[in-house]
Write a protein that holds these residues in place. Structure first.
Motif, PDB file in Angstrom:
ATOM      1  N   GLY A 230      27.457  56.845 -64.912  1.00 13.38           N
ATOM      2  CA  GLY A 230      26.040  57.252 -64.774  1.00 13.38           C
ATOM      3  C   GLY A 230      26.126  58.249 -63.477  1.00 13.38           C
ATOM      4  O   GLY A 230      26.850  59.132 -63.484  1.00 13.38           O
ATOM      5  N   ALA A 231      24.951  58.532 -63.209  1.00 12.50           N
ATOM      6  CA  ALA A 231      24.802  59.745 -61.790  1.00 12.50           C
ATOM      7  C   ALA A 231      25.370  59.440 -60.845  1.00 12.50           C
ATOM      8  O   ALA A 231      26.052  57.914 -60.507  1.00 12.50           O
ATOM      9  N   PRO A 232      26.243  60.224 -59.923  1.00 15.62           N
ATOM     10  CA  PRO A 232      26.311  60.401 -58.753  1.00 15.62           C
ATOM     11  C   PRO A 232      25.905  59.394 -57.834  1.00 15.62           C
ATOM     12  O   PRO A 232      26.564  58.847 -57.234  1.00 15.62           O
ATOM     13  N   GLU A 233      24.709  59.308 -57.887  1.00 14.42           N
ATOM     14  CA  GLU A 233      24.575  58.026 -56.578  1.00 14.42           C
ATOM     15  C   GLU A 233      23.866  56.223 -57.121  1.00 14.42           C
ATOM     16  O   GLU A 233      24.378  55.471 -56.373  1.00 14.42           O
ATOM     17  N   ASN A 234      24.702  56.440 -58.156  1.00 20.60           N
ATOM     18  CA  ASN A 234      24.781  55.205 -58.899  1.00 20.60           C
ATOM     19  C   ASN A 234      26.249  54.207 -58.338  1.00 20.60           C
ATOM     20  O   ASN A 234      26.984  55.080 -57.807  1.00 20.60           O
ATOM     21  N   LEU A 235      26.065  52.945 -57.689  1.00 18.85           N
ATOM     22  CA  LEU A 235      27.127  52.124 -57.142  1.00 18.85           C
ATOM     23  C   LEU A 235      28.119  51.613 -58.044  1.00 18.85           C
ATOM     24  O   LEU A 235      27.758  51.484 -59.384  1.00 18.85           O
ATOM     25  N   GLN A 236      29.536  51.203 -57.795  1.00 15.12           N
ATOM     26  CA  GLN A 236      30.629  51.236 -57.625  1.00 15.12           C
ATOM     27  C   GLN A 236      30.944  50.232 -57.139  1.00 15.12           C
ATOM     28  O   GLN A 236      31.030  50.686 -56.133  1.00 15.12           O
ATOM     29  N   LEU A 237      31.146  49.195 -57.653  1.00 12.66           N
ATOM     30  CA  LEU A 237      31.371  47.922 -56.023  1.00 12.66           C
ATOM     31  C   LEU A 237      30.823  47.944 -55.094  1.00 12.66           C
ATOM     32  O   LEU A 237      31.198  47.471 -54.179  1.00 12.66           O
ATOM     33  N   GLY A 238      29.544  48.554 -54.648  1.00 10.00           N
ATOM     34  CA  GLY A 238      29.081  48.751 -53.821  1.00 10.00           C
ATOM     35  C   GLY A 238      28.524  49.817 -53.514  1.00 10.00           C
ATOM     36  O   GLY A 238      28.059  50.426 -52.775  1.00 10.00           O
ATOM     37  N   PHE A 239      29.231  50.739 -53.960  1.00 10.11           N
ATOM     38  CA  PHE A 239      29.606  52.156 -53.259  1.00 10.11           C
ATOM     39  C   PHE A 239      29.187  53.210 -53.944  1.00 10.11           C
ATOM     40  O   PHE A 239      29.463  53.675 -55.546  1.00 10.11           O
ATOM     41  N   MET A 240      28.241  54.374 -53.409  1.00 11.65           N
ATOM     42  CA  MET A 240      27.853  55.650 -54.885  1.00 11.65           C
ATOM     43  C   MET A 240      29.009  56.653 -53.710  1.00 11.65           C
ATOM     44  O   MET A 240      30.030  56.089 -53.377  1.00 11.65           O
ATOM     45  N   LEU A 241      28.841  57.640 -54.529  1.00 10.34           N
ATOM     46  CA  LEU A 241      29.262  59.137 -54.027  1.00 10.34           C
ATOM     47  C   LEU A 241      30.299  59.531 -52.758  1.00 10.34           C
ATOM     48  O   LEU A 241      31.298  58.911 -52.286  1.00 10.34           O
ATOM     49  N   SER A 242      29.243  59.342 -52.032  1.00 14.52           N
ATOM     50  CA  SER A 242      29.455  59.594 -50.573  1.00 14.52           C
ATOM     51  C   SER A 242      30.024  58.384 -50.318  1.00 14.52           C
ATOM     52  O   SER A 242      30.566  58.773 -48.955  1.00 14.52           O
ATOM     53  N   ASP A 243      29.712  56.824 -49.931  1.00 16.04           N
ATOM     54  CA  ASP A 243      30.562  55.932 -49.591  1.00 16.04           C
ATOM     55  C   ASP A 243      32.384  56.070 -50.612  1.00 16.04           C
ATOM     56  O   ASP A 243      33.016  56.217 -49.605  1.00 16.04           O
ATOM     57  N   LYS A 244      32.222  56.590 -51.721  1.00 13.13           N
ATOM     58  CA  LYS A 244      34.184  56.502 -51.839  1.00 13.13           C
ATOM     59  C   LYS A 244      34.239  57.554 -50.936  1.00 13.13           C
ATOM     60  O   LYS A 244      35.748  58.193 -50.953  1.00 13.13           O
ATOM     61  N   ILE A 245      33.390  59.361 -50.883  1.00 15.52           N
ATOM     62  CA  ILE A 245      34.502  60.293 -49.743  1.00 15.52           C
ATOM     63  C   ILE A 245      34.870  59.788 -49.023  1.00 15.52           C
ATOM     64  O   ILE A 245      35.924  59.735 -48.622  1.00 15.52           O
ATOM     65  N   ALA A 246      33.530  58.615 -48.620  1.00 16.02           N
ATOM     66  CA  ALA A 246      33.831  58.594 -46.734  1.00 16.02           C
ATOM     67  C   ALA A 246      35.373  57.559 -46.762  1.00 16.02           C
ATOM     68  O   ALA A 246      36.344  57.587 -45.838  1.00 16.02           O
TER      69      ALA A 246
END
Length: 426
Positions: A230-246
């Motif tokens: 859904g939204a880019p801020e939504n979590l996947q396994l505890g990570f949002m988009l910014s975390d995935k990039i990091a």
């Protein structure tokens, strides 16, 4: 494409591989590579996550950050006009290894875009994965014809989906090595990026960055879709988009196989009611207003990471997911205007900071020595429209209301008073 692989002309992607016995046989053949992928990820991923806070931010060239995917065979003359209208300075174009008879047509299109940064994504098929001599011959042809016109070559794509032809990272490593060998021996000035892993499946990315195959990337490409969440801020396994990039930035920093460059070479959201052109099921599809909001917020979060060299939106013209629908003439979607105003406003922006508090987001930029704040919230709220605000909606329309509705659609707020004045919510 070589059987049993097929191309879906509606959604511009490889069609679903329906031969389950063939898939099972190929995965069994690549068992040891898959095992290496698993064990490498078990070691490297935890280290990468721990190292995330220590990864230094880069200075991002905002001019080329806003990259747009285009099809050189789809309304090519009109595409050039639209790119000028959007004022885009960086584009991504795809070429299919099984359709190299169109390369002269591609070359004409690239020559018409000489003033822009150009990435060429080279799409593989099973024949070129299996026949490395054929791959070398065809890559030699592409590099010889286009090396003066292309800034970055992306070698292969979507390597973690069997329908695209690869059944293991080892297969991709051998594939990329051919391109790297040509670079070393004959084209030292070209830039090669890989590995084009799609979605948040970083165990594959880890294996492409930590192995003993003799090659090196000039940067890492990622097809970082988040549409299924859904939204880019939504979590996947505890990570949002910014975390995935990091995490990606951390892996690239730790790896000896790549320059510290990260390119998101494909992302989008599918649009409701566009089947069979939508690349996913209707479950993942969103309406056009939401599509525009998600697109803008994705770009803003990626920009704020200061780790991503560019985000390439996929793409300009496509019925199921593009900025323009071409089923009945060329119909600009709302997202076209959103993209246009985003580029106009931020292409020379200097990122300052991102603040997140209780699902309320504020990005701050310096634009022509003026402070710009971009606000949005996952929970609707209001903000007083101060005398020193110049406010615009996501499409560039001026807003003069006494109070501002802050919600899913970001607002651009230029601060006309002294830089750094605090903004208080009601």
């Amino acid at each position: 494409m070589k059987e049993p692989f097929k191309w879906d002309n509606y959604s511009d992607q490889a069609a679903i591989l329906t031969d389950k016995n063939f898939k099972k046989k190929m995965r069994k053949k690549e068992f040891f590579s898959l095992l290496k992928t698993l064990f490498t990820a078990l070691i490297i991923l935890p280290i990468s996550i721990i190292a995330m806070p220590f990864v230094k931010r880069k200075e991002i060239d905002s001019k080329n950050f806003f990259t747009l995917g285009v099809d050189y065979q789809r309304e090519s003359e009109k595409t050039l006009e639209l790119l000028d209208e959007l004022d885009v300075e960086s584009i991504l174009v795809r070429i299919k290894l099984w359709e190299l008879e169109t390369l002269s047509e591609l070359k004409i299109f690239l020559e018409a875009n000489k003033g822009r940064q150009i990435t060429l994504k080279i799409l593989q098929d099973r024949e070129h994965i299996e026949d490395l001599e054929l791959l070398e011959k065809d890559l030699m042809y592409i590099f010889s014809e286009l090396h003066d016109l292309v800034d970055i070559f992306e070698i292969g794509t979507t390597i973690n989906r069997a329908k695209w032809g690869f059944f293991s990272v080892d297969e991709y490593n051998r594939f990329f090595t051919i391109a790297y060998k040509l670079k070393q021996e004959q084209f030292p000035d070209i830039k090669l990026i890989g590995s084009g892993v799609i979605d948040f499946e970083y165990h594959y990315t880890v294996h492409t960055l930590f192995n003993f195959t003799p090659y090196k990337y000039d940067g890492v490409s990622s097809l970082l879709y988040v549409d299924r969440r859904g939204a880019p801020e939504n979590l996947q396994l505890g990570f949002m988009l910014s975390d995935k990039i990091a995490i990606l930035g951390s892996m690239i920093t730790l790896s000896p196989k790549s320059d510290h460059k990260l390119y998101i070479t494909e992302t989008n959201w599918p649009i409701k009611g566009t089947a069979p052109y939508a690349p996913t099921s209707e479950t993942e599809c969103v309406d056009e207003a939401t599509y525009a909001n998600y697109m803008l917020r994705y770009y803003l979060l990626a920009f704020a990471s200061q780790q991503v060299d560019y985000v390439s939106w996929h793409q300009l013209i496509a019925p199921g997911y593009g900025l323009i629908d071409n089923r009945d003439g060329l119909q600009k979607r709302e997202a076209f205007e959103t993209y246009k105003f985003m580029v106009k406003t931020l292409k020379n922006a200097q990122f300052l900071r991102l603040d997140i508090k209780r699902s309320y987001y504020i990005l701050q930029f310096l634009v022509d020595e003026q402070l710009l704040q971009i606000h949005w919230s996952l929970k609707d709220t209001i903000l007083r429209n101060e005398d020193y605000f110049n406010v615009y909606d996501k499409n560039g329309k001026s807003i003069n209301d006494e109070t501002l509705k802050i919600g899913a659609s970001p607002l651009y707020i230029f601060i006309t008073q002294e830089v750094g004045k605090k903004v208080n919510c009601l």
